[in-house]
Design a protein around this motif. Structure first.
Motif, PDB file in Angstrom:
ATOM      1  N   ASN A   1       0.822  -1.209   0.000  1.00  0.00           N
ATOM      2  CA  ASN A   1       0.000   0.000   0.000  1.00  0.00           C
ATOM      3  C   ASN A   1       0.856   1.258   0.000  1.00  0.00           C
ATOM      4  O   ASN A   1       1.969   1.271   0.523  1.00  0.00           O
ATOM      5  CB  ASN A   1      -0.909   0.029   1.237  1.00  0.00           C
ATOM      6  CG  ASN A   1      -1.928  -1.101   1.206  1.00  0.00           C
ATOM      7  OD1 ASN A   1      -2.318  -1.558   0.134  1.00  0.00           O
ATOM      8  ND2 ASN A   1      -2.344  -1.559   2.364  1.00  0.00           N
TER       9      ASN A   1
ATOM     10  N   LEU B   1       0.840   5.293   1.241  1.00  0.00           N
ATOM     11  CA  LEU B   1       0.171   6.139   2.227  1.00  0.00           C
ATOM     12  C   LEU B   1       0.416   7.599   1.892  1.00  0.00           C
ATOM     13  O   LEU B   1       1.528   7.980   1.533  1.00  0.00           O
ATOM     14  CB  LEU B   1       0.743   5.864   3.623  1.00  0.00           C
ATOM     15  CG  LEU B   1       0.175   4.715   4.441  1.00  0.00           C
ATOM     16  CD1 LEU B   1       0.283   3.390   3.720  1.00  0.00           C
ATOM     17  CD2 LEU B   1       0.888   4.617   5.775  1.00  0.00           C
TER      18      LEU B   1
ATOM     19  N   SER C   1      -1.581  10.746  -7.023  1.00  0.00           N
ATOM     20  CA  SER C   1      -1.059   9.390  -6.831  1.00  0.00           C
ATOM     21  C   SER C   1       0.222   9.363  -7.658  1.00  0.00           C
ATOM     22  O   SER C   1       0.615  10.391  -8.195  1.00  0.00           O
ATOM     23  CB  SER C   1      -2.069   8.323  -7.255  1.00  0.00           C
ATOM     24  OG  SER C   1      -2.036   8.148  -8.645  1.00  0.00           O
TER      25      SER C   1
ATOM     26  N   SER D   1      -8.421   6.949   7.687  1.00  0.00           N
ATOM     27  CA  SER D   1      -7.982   6.855   6.299  1.00  0.00           C
ATOM     28  C   SER D   1      -9.092   6.382   5.377  1.00  0.00           C
ATOM     29  O   SER D   1      -9.987   5.643   5.787  1.00  0.00           O
ATOM     30  CB  SER D   1      -6.817   5.879   6.177  1.00  0.00           C
ATOM     31  OG  SER D   1      -5.721   6.361   6.904  1.00  0.00           O
TER      32      SER D   1
ATOM     33  N   ARG E   1      -9.652   4.453   1.637  1.00  0.00           N
ATOM     34  CA  ARG E   1      -8.908   3.512   0.804  1.00  0.00           C
ATOM     35  C   ARG E   1      -9.283   3.691  -0.660  1.00  0.00           C
ATOM     36  O   ARG E   1     -10.451   3.659  -1.005  1.00  0.00           O
ATOM     37  CB  ARG E   1      -9.243   2.092   1.261  1.00  0.00           C
ATOM     38  CG  ARG E   1      -8.509   0.982   0.520  1.00  0.00           C
ATOM     39  CD  ARG E   1      -8.942  -0.369   1.069  1.00  0.00           C
ATOM     40  NE  ARG E   1      -8.486  -0.557   2.448  1.00  0.00           N
ATOM     41  CZ  ARG E   1      -7.340  -1.167   2.774  1.00  0.00           C
ATOM     42  NH1 ARG E   1      -6.558  -1.660   1.832  1.00  0.00           N
ATOM     43  NH2 ARG E   1      -6.998  -1.299   4.027  1.00  0.00           N
TER      44      ARG E   1
ATOM     45  N   ARG F   1      -8.824   1.782  -3.905  1.00  0.00           N
ATOM     46  CA  ARG F   1      -8.365   0.447  -4.314  1.00  0.00           C
ATOM     47  C   ARG F   1      -7.554   0.487  -5.610  1.00  0.00           C
ATOM     48  O   ARG F   1      -7.890   1.194  -6.549  1.00  0.00           O
ATOM     49  CB  ARG F   1      -9.555  -0.483  -4.506  1.00  0.00           C
ATOM     50  CG  ARG F   1     -10.243  -0.784  -3.208  1.00  0.00           C
ATOM     51  CD  ARG F   1     -10.894  -2.160  -3.172  1.00  0.00           C
ATOM     52  NE  ARG F   1     -11.572  -2.326  -1.889  1.00  0.00           N
ATOM     53  CZ  ARG F   1     -10.968  -2.813  -0.801  1.00  0.00           C
ATOM     54  NH1 ARG F   1      -9.720  -3.226  -0.876  1.00  0.00           N
ATOM     55  NH2 ARG F   1     -11.628  -2.894   0.346  1.00  0.00           N
TER      56      ARG F   1
ATOM     57  N   GLY G   1      -2.095   1.406  -5.308  1.00  0.00           N
ATOM     58  CA  GLY G   1      -0.839   1.178  -4.595  1.00  0.00           C
ATOM     59  C   GLY G   1       0.177   0.524  -5.513  1.00  0.00           C
ATOM     60  O   GLY G   1       0.261   0.846  -6.690  1.00  0.00           O
TER      61      GLY G   1
ATOM     62  N   ASP H   1      -3.234  -0.743  -2.423  1.00  0.00           N
ATOM     63  CA  ASP H   1      -4.181   0.375  -2.424  1.00  0.00           C
ATOM     64  C   ASP H   1      -3.474   1.661  -2.008  1.00  0.00           C
ATOM     65  O   ASP H   1      -2.393   1.632  -1.430  1.00  0.00           O
ATOM     66  CB  ASP H   1      -5.319   0.091  -1.431  1.00  0.00           C
ATOM     67  CG  ASP H   1      -6.043  -1.197  -1.769  1.00  0.00           C
ATOM     68  OD1 ASP H   1      -6.137  -1.533  -2.971  1.00  0.00           O
ATOM     69  OD2 ASP H   1      -6.480  -1.885  -0.824  1.00  0.00           O
TER      70      ASP H   1
ATOM     71  N   LEU I   1      -3.829   4.615   0.544  1.00  0.00           N
ATOM     72  CA  LEU I   1      -4.543   4.948   1.783  1.00  0.00           C
ATOM     73  C   LEU I   1      -4.384   6.447   2.038  1.00  0.00           C
ATOM     74  O   LEU I   1      -3.269   6.951   2.181  1.00  0.00           O
ATOM     75  CB  LEU I   1      -3.975   4.156   2.962  1.00  0.00           C
ATOM     76  CG  LEU I   1      -4.077   2.630   2.823  1.00  0.00           C
ATOM     77  CD1 LEU I   1      -3.432   1.922   4.000  1.00  0.00           C
ATOM     78  CD2 LEU I   1      -5.541   2.192   2.700  1.00  0.00           C
TER      79      LEU I   1
ATOM     80  N   LYS J   1      -4.911   9.395   4.365  1.00  0.00           N
ATOM     81  CA  LYS J   1      -5.160   9.744   5.774  1.00  0.00           C
ATOM     82  C   LYS J   1      -5.630  11.192   5.822  1.00  0.00           C
ATOM     83  O   LYS J   1      -5.004  12.085   5.252  1.00  0.00           O
ATOM     84  CB  LYS J   1      -3.877   9.566   6.572  1.00  0.00           C
ATOM     85  CG  LYS J   1      -4.001   9.844   8.040  1.00  0.00           C
ATOM     86  CD  LYS J   1      -2.753   9.305   8.752  1.00  0.00           C
ATOM     87  CE  LYS J   1      -2.549   9.964  10.092  1.00  0.00           C
ATOM     88  NZ  LYS J   1      -1.825  11.233   9.996  1.00  0.00           N
TER      89      LYS J   1
END
Ligand code: ZN
Ligand code: ZN
Length: 370
Positions: free
Chosen positions: A271, A273, A293, A311, A313, A315, A318, A330, A332, A334
């Protein structure tokens, strides 16, 4: 390949829980299963076990190394001079000054490779370093690494003798390259220390290599780095280490990965973050935020009443699916609720109203209860 001290101490078959006569196919299947089960991504805290499994498989998963390992273990540590300095019972212990010689010794002792004057030897394992940026490590990359190594010296064509000069027959072993060392119970054929098993000596060394027969060389080796590698991970590239000598197989290349940190993202298992700030009002009322991303940005809906520190998610954003398990990670997100440090007068006025509202609500709650 020098014999590792660990080989005497560790039962790699036991580590992998397989019988000693396990087939290559079953061994690989068992290894894959264990590697998946103990992979630090799937099972944080199982790192030591994972390493143990990997080390065991690196040896017995390689048919050439497995044969060496089996041979060495059959003889036991006493035969290699480990653990009992000064000789074991019956005088069958021989001493070796350094680990590097052990490979030669065993190369001459085992596996029917000592028939010829020059025993076939597996090339050394080599290590190369590769720096990746964060995105490359996440996605995987095919690149080439620079591998410093040695190649045969060209003026002397690897013989070490000056071009046009002759070699002389080794006076100690008379050209056989071996010496019979009679030690009571065992008569051991050892590599002749004077000529290192070559059977001949150089009379006039080559000027270029001073008799070593080798010249430094640099190779570029193409490597495919799988997705989701971590900083410090070692990737094995089979057969790309030093070439073997006298027809022996090449060693392996180990690529040690270092991964640059990212300003926005951190990686945990498969994942990614990231933290995004939202205002107090946005957290209460709900909002949508656009989050970067690694490739395209994604829009994330923060529901009303979302709590700080929790957080969301996204999907599949990641680490991309790896061949081994086919599961992608994924993203995440926060959510951090930001409290204004220097509120404006308007803010202060509104927050005072809010406080009065909250006090009223608390008072009503109290009255309802009593
Ligand atoms: Zn000799
Ligand atoms: Zn040379």
């Amino acid at each position: 390949m020098a014999v590792q001290r660990e080989w005497f101490e560790k039962d790699y078959y036991q580590v992998l829980g397989v019988p000693e006569n396990v087939s290559e196919k079953d061994l690989t299947r068992t290894y894959r299963k264990l590697a998946k089960q103990y992979h630090p991504d799937a099972n944080p805290g199982a790192e030591d076990r994972f390493k143990e499994i990997s080390t065991a498989y690196e040896v017995i998963g390689d048919p050439a190394k497995r044969k060496e390992y089996d041979d060495v273990r059959r003889m036991g540590p006493a035969a290699a001079g480990f653990g009992q300095p000064g000789g074991g019972p019956g005088g069958q212990t021989f001493r070796t000054e350094d680990m590097g010689d052990l490979g030669d010794l065993f190369g001459g002792l085992f596996g029917g490779r000592s028939r010829g004057r020059r025993a076939a030897q597996r090339g050394d394992d080599l290590e190369a370093h590769l720096h990746l940026d964060f995105a490359e490590a996440i996605d995987g990359v095919t690149t080439s690494v620079h591998v410093p190594g040695q190649s045969p010296c060209s003026p002397c064509r690897g013989t070490g003798a000056k071009a046009g000069t002759a070699m002389k027959t080794c006076p100690r072993c008379h050209g056989s390259g071996q010496m019979n060392d009679n030690q009571g119970m065992f008569s051991l054929a050892q590599v002749c220390p004077t000529c290192s098993g070559r059977g001949s000596l150089i009379e006039t060394p080559c000027d270029a290599c001073h008799g070593s027969g080798r010249a430094p060389s640099n190779r570029q080796v193409k490597v495919r780095i799988p997705s989701g590698v971590d900083d410090g991970q070692r990737i094995k590239v089979k057969g790309k280490g030093s070439p073997g000598t006298n027809g022996g197989p090449a060693g392996d290349l180990y690529v040690v990965i270092s991964v640059a940190a990212h300003q926005l993202f951190t990686k945990k298992g498969r994942n990614l973050l990231i933290s995004v700030p939202v205002s107090m009002a946005e957290a209460v009322l709900g909002t949508t935020v656009t989050v970067p991303s690694l490739h395209e940005s994604v829009t994330v809906k923060v529901p009303a009443g979302f709590q700080s520190g929790m957080s969301l998610r996204v999907r599949g954003y990641g680490v991309p699916a790896a061949k081994i398990d086919g599961v992608s990670g994924d993203l995440l997100v926060k959510v951090d609720v930001v409290v204004p440090k220097h509120p404006s007068e308007d803010h202060v006025a509104l927050f005072e109203q809010l406080r009065a509202l909250d006090d009223d609500a608390a008072l009503r709650a109290k009255l309802n209860v009593t």
